[in-house]
Design a protein around this motif. Structure first.
Motif, PDB file in Angstrom:
ATOM      1  N   LEU A 192     -43.512   2.674  88.936  1.00 37.29           N
ATOM      2  CA  LEU A 192     -44.040   2.508  90.280  1.00 37.29           C
ATOM      3  C   LEU A 192     -45.526   2.783  90.371  1.00 37.29           C
ATOM      4  CD1 LEU A 192     -41.359   3.893  92.732  1.00 37.29           C
ATOM      5  CD2 LEU A 192     -42.025   1.538  92.314  1.00 37.29           C
ATOM      6  N   TRP A 193     -46.039   3.690  89.540  1.00 38.74           N
ATOM      7  CA  TRP A 193     -47.435   4.065  89.722  1.00 38.74           C
ATOM      8  C   TRP A 193     -48.398   3.027  89.185  1.00 38.74           C
ATOM      9  CZ3 TRP A 193     -49.610   4.137  85.001  1.00 38.74           C
ATOM     10  CH2 TRP A 193     -48.842   4.558  83.905  1.00 38.74           C
ATOM     11  N   ARG A 194     -47.882   2.048  88.469  1.00 41.92           N
ATOM     12  CA  ARG A 194     -48.765   0.969  88.002  1.00 41.92           C
ATOM     13  C   ARG A 194     -49.175   0.137  89.198  1.00 41.92           C
ATOM     14  NH1 ARG A 194     -48.087  -2.052  82.476  1.00 41.92           N
ATOM     15  NH2 ARG A 194     -47.092  -0.496  81.171  1.00 41.92           N
ATOM     16  N   GLY A 195     -50.452  -0.145  89.293  1.00 47.83           N
ATOM     17  CA  GLY A 195     -50.977  -0.862  90.457  1.00 47.83           C
ATOM     18  C   GLY A 195     -50.285  -2.179  90.720  1.00 47.83           C
ATOM     19  N   THR A 196     -49.838  -2.822  89.678  1.00 46.77           N
ATOM     20  CA  THR A 196     -49.231  -4.144  89.863  1.00 46.77           C
ATOM     21  C   THR A 196     -47.717  -4.077  89.947  1.00 46.77           C
ATOM     22  OG1 THR A 196     -49.216  -4.432  87.471  1.00 46.77           O
ATOM     23  CG2 THR A 196     -51.090  -5.339  88.682  1.00 46.77           C
ATOM     24  N   SER A 197     -47.200  -2.895  89.943  1.00 48.73           N
ATOM     25  CA  SER A 197     -45.744  -2.792  89.935  1.00 48.73           C
ATOM     26  C   SER A 197     -45.145  -3.333  91.217  1.00 48.73           C
ATOM     27  CB  SER A 197     -45.316  -1.336  89.765  1.00 48.73           C
ATOM     28  OG  SER A 197     -43.921  -1.229  89.921  1.00 48.73           O
ATOM     29  N   THR A 198     -44.115  -4.112  91.097  1.00 48.96           N
ATOM     30  CA  THR A 198     -43.431  -4.632  92.269  1.00 48.96           C
ATOM     31  C   THR A 198     -41.982  -4.193  92.293  1.00 48.96           C
ATOM     32  OG1 THR A 198     -42.771  -6.629  91.086  1.00 48.96           O
ATOM     33  CG2 THR A 198     -44.879  -6.690  92.263  1.00 48.96           C
ATOM     34  N   ASP A 199     -41.592  -3.368  91.362  1.00 44.33           N
ATOM     35  CA  ASP A 199     -40.218  -2.900  91.305  1.00 44.33           C
ATOM     36  C   ASP A 199     -39.215  -3.982  90.948  1.00 44.33           C
ATOM     37  OD1 ASP A 199     -39.655  -0.169  93.612  1.00 44.33           O
ATOM     38  OD2 ASP A 199     -40.009  -0.256  91.469  1.00 44.33           O
ATOM     39  N   THR A 200     -39.676  -5.175  90.750  1.00 45.45           N
ATOM     40  CA  THR A 200     -38.747  -6.254  90.406  1.00 45.45           C
ATOM     41  C   THR A 200     -38.137  -5.977  89.043  1.00 45.45           C
ATOM     42  OG1 THR A 200     -40.078  -7.810  91.654  1.00 45.45           O
ATOM     43  CG2 THR A 200     -38.531  -8.727  90.055  1.00 45.45           C
ATOM     44  N   GLN A 201     -36.838  -6.110  88.961  1.00 43.39           N
ATOM     45  CA  GLN A 201     -36.158  -5.967  87.686  1.00 43.39           C
ATOM     46  C   GLN A 201     -35.920  -7.343  87.080  1.00 43.39           C
ATOM     47  OE1 GLN A 201     -32.726  -3.375  87.720  1.00 43.39           O
ATOM     48  NE2 GLN A 201     -33.785  -1.810  88.892  1.00 43.39           N
ATOM     49  N   TYR A 202     -36.131  -7.429  85.781  1.00 43.21           N
ATOM     50  CA  TYR A 202     -35.947  -8.675  85.048  1.00 43.21           C
ATOM     51  C   TYR A 202     -34.751  -8.501  84.120  1.00 43.21           C
ATOM     52  CZ  TYR A 202     -40.529  -9.709  86.886  1.00 43.21           C
ATOM     53  OH  TYR A 202     -41.573  -9.926  87.740  1.00 43.21           O
ATOM     54  N   PHE A 203     -33.861  -9.475  84.185  1.00 36.97           N
ATOM     55  CA  PHE A 203     -32.582  -9.337  83.513  1.00 36.97           C
ATOM     56  C   PHE A 203     -32.485 -10.174  82.249  1.00 36.97           C
ATOM     57  CE2 PHE A 203     -29.752  -6.899  86.273  1.00 36.97           C
ATOM     58  CZ  PHE A 203     -30.540  -6.786  87.410  1.00 36.97           C
ATOM     59  N   GLY A 204     -31.699  -9.675  81.306  1.00 35.98           N
ATOM     60  CA  GLY A 204     -31.324 -10.453  80.147  1.00 35.98           C
ATOM     61  C   GLY A 204     -30.166 -11.381  80.485  1.00 35.98           C
ATOM     62  N   PRO A 205     -29.732 -12.208  79.521  1.00 33.08           N
ATOM     63  CA  PRO A 205     -28.685 -13.198  79.773  1.00 33.08           C
ATOM     64  C   PRO A 205     -27.286 -12.601  79.868  1.00 33.08           C
ATOM     65  CG  PRO A 205     -29.379 -13.301  77.509  1.00 33.08           C
ATOM     66  CD  PRO A 205     -30.292 -12.345  78.169  1.00 33.08           C
ATOM     67  N   GLY A 206     -27.131 -11.359  79.445  1.00 37.18           N
ATOM     68  CA  GLY A 206     -25.823 -10.719  79.521  1.00 37.18           C
ATOM     69  C   GLY A 206     -25.032 -10.830  78.237  1.00 37.18           C
ATOM     70  N   THR A 207     -24.167  -9.845  78.022  1.00 38.62           N
ATOM     71  CA  THR A 207     -23.205  -9.863  76.921  1.00 38.62           C
ATOM     72  C   THR A 207     -21.814  -9.744  77.527  1.00 38.62           C
ATOM     73  OG1 THR A 207     -24.707  -8.821  75.324  1.00 38.62           O
ATOM     74  CG2 THR A 207     -22.337  -8.642  74.895  1.00 38.62           C
ATOM     75  N   ARG A 208     -20.989 -10.741  77.238  1.00 34.95           N
ATOM     76  CA  ARG A 208     -19.609 -10.666  77.720  1.00 34.95           C
ATOM     77  C   ARG A 208     -18.762 -10.013  76.638  1.00 34.95           C
ATOM     78  NH1 ARG A 208     -17.143 -12.341  81.996  1.00 34.95           N
ATOM     79  NH2 ARG A 208     -18.846 -13.706  82.667  1.00 34.95           N
ATOM     80  N   LEU A 209     -18.337  -8.806  76.899  1.00 30.27           N
ATOM     81  CA  LEU A 209     -17.569  -8.019  75.940  1.00 30.27           C
ATOM     82  C   LEU A 209     -16.090  -8.061  76.293  1.00 30.27           C
ATOM     83  CD1 LEU A 209     -17.353  -5.893  73.620  1.00 30.27           C
ATOM     84  CD2 LEU A 209     -17.666  -4.141  75.386  1.00 30.27           C
ATOM     85  N   THR A 210     -15.286  -8.372  75.290  1.00 32.19           N
ATOM     86  CA  THR A 210     -13.833  -8.310  75.438  1.00 32.19           C
ATOM     87  C   THR A 210     -13.307  -7.269  74.465  1.00 32.19           C
ATOM     88  OG1 THR A 210     -13.717 -10.645  76.037  1.00 32.19           O
ATOM     89  CG2 THR A 210     -11.672  -9.595  75.310  1.00 32.19           C
ATOM     90  N   VAL A 211     -12.533  -6.320  74.980  1.00 30.09           N
ATOM     91  CA  VAL A 211     -11.925  -5.298  74.135  1.00 30.09           C
ATOM     92  C   VAL A 211     -10.417  -5.542  74.115  1.00 30.09           C
ATOM     93  CG1 VAL A 211     -11.622  -2.838  73.704  1.00 30.09           C
ATOM     94  CG2 VAL A 211     -13.729  -3.669  74.783  1.00 30.09           C
ATOM     95  N   LEU A 212      -9.901  -5.781  72.918  1.00 34.10           N
ATOM     96  CA  LEU A 212      -8.472  -6.107  72.781  1.00 34.10           C
ATOM     97  C   LEU A 212      -7.648  -4.872  72.425  1.00 34.10           C
ATOM     98  CD1 LEU A 212      -8.926  -9.405  70.746  1.00 34.10           C
ATOM     99  CD2 LEU A 212      -8.541  -9.156  73.209  1.00 34.10           C
TER     100      LEU A 212
END
Lengths: 117, 119
Positions: A97-117
């Motif tokens: 937050l303290w960075r002057g250009t911070s916008t708090d926007t979160q950037y997401f990865g594509p995701g991992t779909r985990l299946t536990v059998l």
């Protein structure tokens, strides 16, 4: 463009296995987050980190741990996978937050779909 | 605690018609609100945010959102829907966390609204 990558798109593991999910961001972001996404429940925060070697529990940390040895990399660990951890896992990053250009926007990865059998 | 609610699990609209995806919020202090979109088998993409200023916020792909303080709402809108807009939409509100030696924002997400635009 911010790029957040996750090591696997799909993963199938057996109950009791130790599982590592890796996330890497290339924008020098201080904050990194791990969420799980389940239908009808939205996104729930598992753990987050605001600096190397720093970590904080989110809303549902039970059964998970994390590691942040380098600024760009944030790992989620399932110590002993269980079937109720079958889910989509999403990693995200953002500026402090303290960075002057911070916008708090979160950037997401594509995701991992985990299946536990 | 901060929270958002998306009252509709699904919204269906014909291509070319206006669309609205609803979100209401509950916050202490000034609200910082976000909309994200998720296409099938993909991560979330940032659409727009409201921090302060104009109540009508413009974002990516022709979307806009209207902040209404009296109704505690932040509805997502588009004047003319496209089939390619079909996706899962999430509203989120920021909360400030003051951890050990740092301050950061965390997001609380709604449960999501599945938008389907038919040809």
């Amino acid at each position: 463009d911010v790029k957040v990558t996750q090591s696997s798109r799909y993963l199938v593991k057996r109950t009791g296995e130790k599982v590592f999910l890796e996330c890497v961001q290339d924008m020098d972001h201080e904050n990194m987050f791990w969420y799980r996404q389940d239908p009808g429940l939205g996104l729930r925060l598992i753990y987050f980190s605001y600096d190397v070697k720093m970590k904080e529990k989110g809303d549902i940390p039970e059964g998970y741990s994390v590691s942040r040895e380098k600024k760009e990399r944030f790992s989620l660990i399932l110590e002993s996978a269980s079937t109720n951890q079958t889910s989509m896992y999403l990693c995200a990053s953002s500026l402090v937050l303290w960075r002057g250009t911070s916008t708090d926007t979160q950037y997401f990865g594509p995701g991992t779909r985990l299946t536990v059998l | 605690a901060q929270s958002v609610a998306q009252p509709e699990d699904q919204v269906n609209v014909a291509e070319g018609n206006p669309l609205t995806v609803k979100c209401t919020y509950s916050v202490s202090g000034n609200p910082y609100l976000f909309w994200y979109v998720q296409y099938p088998n993909r991560g979330l993409q940032f659409l727009l945010k409201y921090i302060t200023g104009d109540n009508l916020v413009k974002g990516s792909y022709g979307f806009e959102a209207e902040f209404n303080k009296s109704q505690t709402s932040f509805h997502l809108k588009k004047p003319s829907a496209l089939v390619s807009d079909s996706a899962l939409y999430f509203c989120a509100v920021r909360d400030i966390l003051r951890g050990r030696g740092s301050t950061l924002g965390r997001l609380y997400f709604g449960r999501g609204t599945q938008l389907t635009v038919w040809p």
